[in-house]
Structure formats: C-alpha cells, structure tokens
Design a protein around this motif. Structure first.
Motif, PDB file in Angstrom:
ATOM      1  N   ALA A  25     -23.358   3.746   0.868  1.00 25.89           N
ATOM      2  CA  ALA A  25     -24.429   4.236  -0.006  1.00 25.89           C
ATOM      3  C   ALA A  25     -24.060   4.064  -1.483  1.00 25.89           C
ATOM      4  O   ALA A  25     -23.047   3.446  -1.819  1.00 25.89           O
ATOM      5  N   ASN A  26     -24.907   4.607  -2.355  1.00 28.44           N
ATOM      6  CA  ASN A  26     -24.579   4.656  -3.789  1.00 28.44           C
ATOM      7  C   ASN A  26     -24.545   6.126  -4.212  1.00 28.44           C
ATOM      8  O   ASN A  26     -24.870   7.015  -3.430  1.00 28.44           O
ATOM      9  N   ASN A  27     -24.154   6.380  -5.466  1.00 30.04           N
ATOM     10  CA  ASN A  27     -23.958   7.763  -5.921  1.00 30.04           C
ATOM     11  C   ASN A  27     -25.230   8.617  -5.840  1.00 30.04           C
ATOM     12  O   ASN A  27     -25.148   9.835  -5.750  1.00 30.04           O
TER      13      ASN A  27
ATOM     14  N   GLY B 283     -31.179   1.929  -0.909  1.00 30.15           N
ATOM     15  CA  GLY B 283     -30.850   0.742  -1.696  1.00 30.15           C
ATOM     16  C   GLY B 283     -31.079  -0.485  -0.850  1.00 30.15           C
ATOM     17  O   GLY B 283     -31.954  -0.503   0.004  1.00 30.15           O
ATOM     18  N   LYS B 284     -30.248  -1.492  -1.089  1.00 27.97           N
ATOM     19  CA  LYS B 284     -30.361  -2.721  -0.301  1.00 27.97           C
ATOM     20  C   LYS B 284     -29.280  -2.720   0.775  1.00 27.97           C
ATOM     21  O   LYS B 284     -28.721  -1.679   1.093  1.00 27.97           O
ATOM     22  N   GLY B 285     -28.975  -3.882   1.333  1.00 29.17           N
ATOM     23  CA  GLY B 285     -27.872  -4.014   2.278  1.00 29.17           C
ATOM     24  C   GLY B 285     -27.968  -3.040   3.441  1.00 29.17           C
ATOM     25  O   GLY B 285     -29.066  -2.725   3.937  1.00 29.17           O
ATOM     26  N   VAL B 286     -26.815  -2.550   3.862  1.00 33.46           N
ATOM     27  CA  VAL B 286     -26.782  -1.677   5.032  1.00 33.46           C
ATOM     28  C   VAL B 286     -27.500  -0.350   4.738  1.00 33.46           C
ATOM     29  O   VAL B 286     -28.136   0.238   5.623  1.00 33.46           O
ATOM     30  N   ASP B 287     -27.435   0.099   3.505  1.00 34.63           N
ATOM     31  CA  ASP B 287     -28.125   1.328   3.078  1.00 34.63           C
ATOM     32  C   ASP B 287     -29.638   1.201   3.315  1.00 34.63           C
ATOM     33  O   ASP B 287     -30.277   2.082   3.923  1.00 34.63           O
ATOM     34  N   GLY B 288     -30.193   0.085   2.869  1.00 37.16           N
ATOM     35  CA  GLY B 288     -31.633  -0.146   3.054  1.00 37.16           C
ATOM     36  C   GLY B 288     -31.992  -0.222   4.528  1.00 37.16           C
ATOM     37  O   GLY B 288     -33.007   0.358   4.966  1.00 37.16           O
TER      38      GLY B 288
ATOM     39  N   ALA C 204     -17.975  -4.300   0.503  1.00 35.27           N
ATOM     40  CA  ALA C 204     -17.758  -5.752   0.592  1.00 35.27           C
ATOM     41  C   ALA C 204     -19.038  -6.572   0.470  1.00 35.27           C
ATOM     42  O   ALA C 204     -19.026  -7.782   0.675  1.00 35.27           O
ATOM     43  N   GLY C 205     -20.149  -5.926   0.108  1.00 36.64           N
ATOM     44  CA  GLY C 205     -21.404  -6.641  -0.100  1.00 36.64           C
ATOM     45  C   GLY C 205     -21.770  -6.599  -1.569  1.00 36.64           C
ATOM     46  O   GLY C 205     -21.092  -7.188  -2.418  1.00 36.64           O
ATOM     47  N   ALA C 206     -22.815  -5.846  -1.897  1.00 33.46           N
ATOM     48  CA  ALA C 206     -23.305  -5.771  -3.275  1.00 33.46           C
ATOM     49  C   ALA C 206     -22.223  -5.294  -4.248  1.00 33.46           C
ATOM     50  O   ALA C 206     -22.233  -5.681  -5.427  1.00 33.46           O
ATOM     51  N   TYR C 207     -21.293  -4.481  -3.786  1.00 32.14           N
ATOM     52  CA  TYR C 207     -20.268  -3.937  -4.684  1.00 32.14           C
ATOM     53  C   TYR C 207     -19.099  -4.896  -4.921  1.00 32.14           C
ATOM     54  O   TYR C 207     -18.188  -4.586  -5.697  1.00 32.14           O
TER      55      TYR C 207
END
Ligand code: AR6
Length: 175
Positions: A30-32, A37-42, A125-128
């Motif tokens: 996730a993000n803070n 968001g995108k990726g696995v979170d989305g 290991a994706g968007a970050y």
C-alpha cells in the motif's frame, strides 16, 4: 512451486494474482494514505470492494515500514495486511531496513490474529522502484528468519511475472 529446503511445505514461491488466493491473509503493498492506488493495491481494492476503502479510511494511514490489518471483504482471504514499503532512492536511505520491517510487522500481525497462511507480493518492487533481486533477497531472508522461530504459518511469496519468479528462485538458492 518451489519449496524452501529448510522449511518444507512452509515457504513457497508461486506465480499468481495474489487476489485469487485462498489463504488466511494476503499482504497489500500500500501507500501511506491507505486509499488505494495502482499495482497490487489497486487489484486488491477492486476485488475486495468498497468496504475495504471505508475501513482503510477509518484507520487513517500507515507509516512506511509499518503494517495494519483489515478484513478481506469479497476476497477469498479472510484478512488483508497492508504494509507500506520504502520508495527506492538509490539504496543508501534505509531502504533495506524499511523493507525488512514491512515483512516483520506483517508477521507480527499474522501471529496476533492466528493467521496460518499468508501470501506476500514483492513489496516495493513495482511502482516504488526497489530492485527486484534485492527485494526478493530481503523478502526470503525475513520469511526464513520468521519461520525459524514460528513454523506454524505457511508463507507464500507471490510473483506476478516470470522475471520475479526467477528472482525469487535465485534468492532461495542463495539463502
Ligand atoms: N498479484 C501479485 N503481485 C502483483 C499484482 C497482483 N495482482 N499486481 C502487481 N503485483 P506495486 P510497490 C506485483 O507497484 O512497488 C501502488 O500504487 C508487481 O508486479 O504494486 O510497493 C500503491 O498504492 C510488483 O512486483 O507496489 C503505492 O502507491 C509488486 O507486486 C505503490 O503502488 C509490487 O508492485 C506501491 O508500490
């Protein structure tokens, strides 16, 4: 699927969409803000449904390296453990330690909630931008360390690409 030699049937590497897994808990990168968001979170938010976003809003956010837990809503998994990986800034800004903390804090929550099977994506290991090889090494080292003290949880490292799968296999051999 590959099984860790020292922990047979306890740690495995799987090429899959994490949102489809029937495990007690899946981990979200996730993000803070915890607002999706995108990726696995989305993918997790879209499959779990709007109840997840509401619960995340109530939690109100999560610092980098920490973790929090919600229900799984429409997922097959009962729980979602949300953790926020570090953004890669060249590798000399505490990224390795923060990533390791993500895994440790997820395992701490899993133990507190009696979770017996947990699946992780390749956090950061994706968007970050965390280099995949290094992220896999840290992930597997933390999984292995955890399983040395608590071997009652089945741990799955989930890969979303063949490249990630190969990285995990290499990291497994290097443990
Ligand atoms: N199942 C398993 N792994 C997946 C899936 C899936 N359905 N989808 C992507 N991955 P990322 P991060 C892999 O970008 O780097 C979000 O917008 C993906 O191929 O999802 O921690 C958040 O809101 C990669 O290997 O997470 C944050 O803003 C890994 O999951 C930010 O991205 C992680 O990629 C977090 O970035």
């Amino acid at each position: 699927m590959d099984v860790h030699p020292r922990h047979p049937a306890k740690i495995s590497i799987l090429l899959a969409d994490i949102t489809t897994l029937k495990v007690d808990a899946i981990v979200n990168a996730a993000n803070n803000y915890l607002l999706g968001g995108k990726g696995v979170d989305g993918a997790i938010h879209s499959r779990a449904g709007p109840g997840l976003l509401e619960e995340c809003r109530r939690i109100g956010g999560c610092p980098t390296g920490e973790a929090c837990i919600t229900q799984g809503y429409h997922l097959a998994a009962r729980w979602i453990i949300h953790t926020v990986g570090p953004i890669w800034r060249g590798g000399n800004n505490g990224e390795d330690d923060l990533l390791a903390c993500c895994y440790r804090n997820c395992f701490a929550l899993a133990e507190q909630h009696g979770i017996k099977s947990i699946a992780f994506p390749a956090i950061s290991a994706g968007a970050y931008g965390f280099p995949m090889e290094r992220a896999c090494q840290i992930a597997l080292a933390e999984m292995s360390t955890f399983l040395e003290k608590c071997d009652e949880i089945e741990v799955i490292a989930v890969c979303f690409s063949t490249r990630a799968y190969l990285c995990y296999q290499d990291a497994l051999r290097g443990l």
